[in-house]
Enzyme design. Structure first.
Site, PDB file in Angstrom:
ATOM      1  N   ASP A  12       0.825  -1.204   0.000  1.00  0.00           N
ATOM      2  CA  ASP A  12       0.000   0.000   0.000  1.00  0.00           C
ATOM      3  C   ASP A  12       0.861   1.258   0.000  1.00  0.00           C
ATOM      4  O   ASP A  12       1.531   1.550   0.997  1.00  0.00           O
ATOM      5  CB  ASP A  12      -0.914  -0.018   1.229  1.00  0.00           C
ATOM      6  CG  ASP A  12      -1.866   1.173   1.285  1.00  0.00           C
ATOM      7  OD1 ASP A  12      -2.100   1.791   0.234  1.00  0.00           O
ATOM      8  OD2 ASP A  12      -2.381   1.464   2.382  1.00  0.00           O
ATOM      9  N   ASP A  40      -2.151   5.831  -5.585  1.00  0.00           N
ATOM     10  CA  ASP A  40      -2.407   4.866  -4.515  1.00  0.00           C
ATOM     11  C   ASP A  40      -2.509   3.454  -5.077  1.00  0.00           C
ATOM     12  O   ASP A  40      -3.371   3.167  -5.905  1.00  0.00           O
ATOM     13  CB  ASP A  40      -3.706   5.246  -3.803  1.00  0.00           C
ATOM     14  CG  ASP A  40      -3.987   4.401  -2.571  1.00  0.00           C
ATOM     15  OD1 ASP A  40      -3.076   3.667  -2.140  1.00  0.00           O
ATOM     16  OD2 ASP A  40      -5.105   4.483  -2.045  1.00  0.00           O
TER      17      ASP A  40
END
Length: 476
Positions: free
Chosen positions: A87, A326
């Site tokens: 992430d 992201d």
């Protein structure tokens, strides 16, 4: 004890070496599992709901299989294998530790290859005086932290609290939260061993059954910790997500995660050269310093350029605005007004000759969707980032998902296409955070590089499965 210089030498010897590059190559595995979903509609609805929840910072949906990428490594002398979500939107490496309790995880899908809660009996607790402890507690002072750890006042005054453990800390995502303690142990990535690596050990989480490898810009992220030992590896990383269109057969080969630098212009099969990177500057976000924020000037639909609102071009002093790149969000989220403008142009180009599929929109959470005529034309979509000639032309499959609907006996199957960009809400609702998110679905088929030294993000078209094979061959 190993000296810093000898440890640096060890790391250098363990890294992949080549006259033109130095890197560590790791496999990212997509969590796509069609057995989790009973229909294409269910798959798309689950993924769109999760993207919206993460962007809007609700505490309702967990990171879930089908939309994310996992990274595996070994921990400690017992080489316990740990699989985590990768992430770039967070800055902490954490995982469940035994005994482990996950609240509101009943019936929630877990990562199929997730490792069991980790035994940390041989790991070393981080001291309340450590800079890592301060980072986990939002830069709280060592005195405050050692007081929370019940270090006696006289010891606090004489800075003699090193034996007291860092207190538990709270960490939240847009879709879950946890309470953890910090520990240190040896972390092994491929042939690379990182001694005294700091991680969070969670015994209790909310809607987070699987741990996360944070690759954000914070002190505790994996790249930041690697950079303190080997800057050439930690100050630059990239990944190349294999294009899948939610077809599990297409993600049998891993997506390459590259720590460090590899030769960008090296020729590949057929004698052709690799595309060069298109770079856009990173923007500093004072409220969310761990985000990789960039500026977006506009989006082109076909030949028409739609300017982005001011909030997407920069980040203000309150931390509002910008676009977050992201890896942990699937679909790109845009402010409502800007999204509506993009959709209006799309509707003008596609909707005039193809029937709108309203029922499909209700079932999938995506819009607009169309029943496509034979030979339907779909306009090109280009993201125009800040920083000179920084335009990125998206492949059609990255923004327009096509599938067959029906075929249940009552009617024939019909070809459907849906725009894969989402409405992130009104600008007023986005105050206090990013204005938009560039999701991993739109990043497929690109090598996305995070150059922390030059403070820029780059994009280059790649055949990601071929890139994995070539780099893996060169490594061996």
């Amino acid at each position: 004890m190993t000296s810093p210089m000898s440890l640096l030498l060890l790391l250098t010897l363990l890294c992949v070496s080549h006259p033109s590059w130095q890197m560590v190559l790791l496999p990212l595995t997509h969590t796509l599992s069609q057995t989790q979903f009973n229909s294409t509609h269910h798959l798309l609805k689950s993924t769109s709901n999760r993207s919206a929840a993460r962007f809007r910072r609700q505490l309702s949906l967990p990171l879930s299989p089908g939309s994310d990428y996992t990274l595996s490594f070994n921990l400690g002398p017992q080489a316990q294998t740990i699989t985590l979500y990768m992430d770039t939107g967070s800055d902490l490496v954490w995982f469940p530790c035994a005994p482990f309790k996950c609240i509101l995880c009943e019936g929630k899908p877990n990562e199929p290859n997730a490792s069991p809660p980790t035994n940390i009996t041989q790991s070393v607790a981080v001291s309340c005086k450590s800079p890592a402890c301060s980072a986990a507690h939002n830069s709280a002072s060592h005195s405050d932290l050692c007081a929370m750890a019940r270090c006696p006042l006289e010891s606090i005054e004489t800075a003699d609290c090193a034996s007291f453990k860092c207190p538990p800390f709270y960490y939240a995502y847009g879709d879950g939260s946890l309470i953890a303690r910090l520990y240190r142990d040896t972390l092994s990535l491929s042939s690379l061993s990182l001694r005294n690596f700091t991680f969070g050990c969670a015994h209790t989480t909310l809607a987070e059954p699987t741990g996360v490898a944070g690759f954000g810009r914070g002190l505790l992220s994996l790249p930041a910790q690697l950079a303190t030992l080997e800057p050439q590896l930690g100050n630059r990383f990239s990944y190349c997500l294999v294009s899948h269109s939610f077809d599990s057969e297409r993600v049998r080969k891993p997506s390459p995660l590259i720590l460090g630098r590899h030769e960008e212009k090296e020729k590949i099969g057929g004698g052709g050269g690799m595309d060069e990177f298109v770079y856009t500057p990173m923007l500093e976000n004072p409220k969310h310093p761990y985000f990789y924020c960039v500026g977006l000037i506009g989006i082109s639909v076909g030949k028409r350029s739609i300017p982005a609102p001011e909030m997407l071009r920069r980040v203000n002093q309150r931390g509002d605005g910008g676009v977050v790149v992201d890896s942990g969000t699937t679909f790109t989220m845009l402010p409502a007004g800007f999204y509506d403008s993009v959709v209006a142009e799309f509707e003008r180009r596609v909707g005039r000759v193809n029937e709108r599929a309203r029922k499909i929109e209700e079932k999938t959470g995506l819009a607009p969707c169309y029943y496509l005529n034979a030979g339907a034309e779909v306009p090109a979509v280009t993201l125009r980032f800040a920083g000179g000639n920084s335009s990125v032309v998206l492949p059609r499959k990255n923004y327009f998902y096509e599938f067959l609907d029906g075929g249940d006996g009552a009617r024939d199957k019909r070809r459907v296409g849906c725009l894969m960009l989402m409405n992130g809400g009104d600008e007023a609702e986005l105050s206090g955070g990013p204005g938009a998110t560039l999701g991993n679905y739109q990043q497929q088929g690109f090598e996305v590089v995070y150059d922390l030294e030059e403070k820029r993000v780059g994009f280059a078209r790649r055949q990601c499965a071929s890139l994995w094979e070539r780099l893996n061959h060169d490594k061996n």
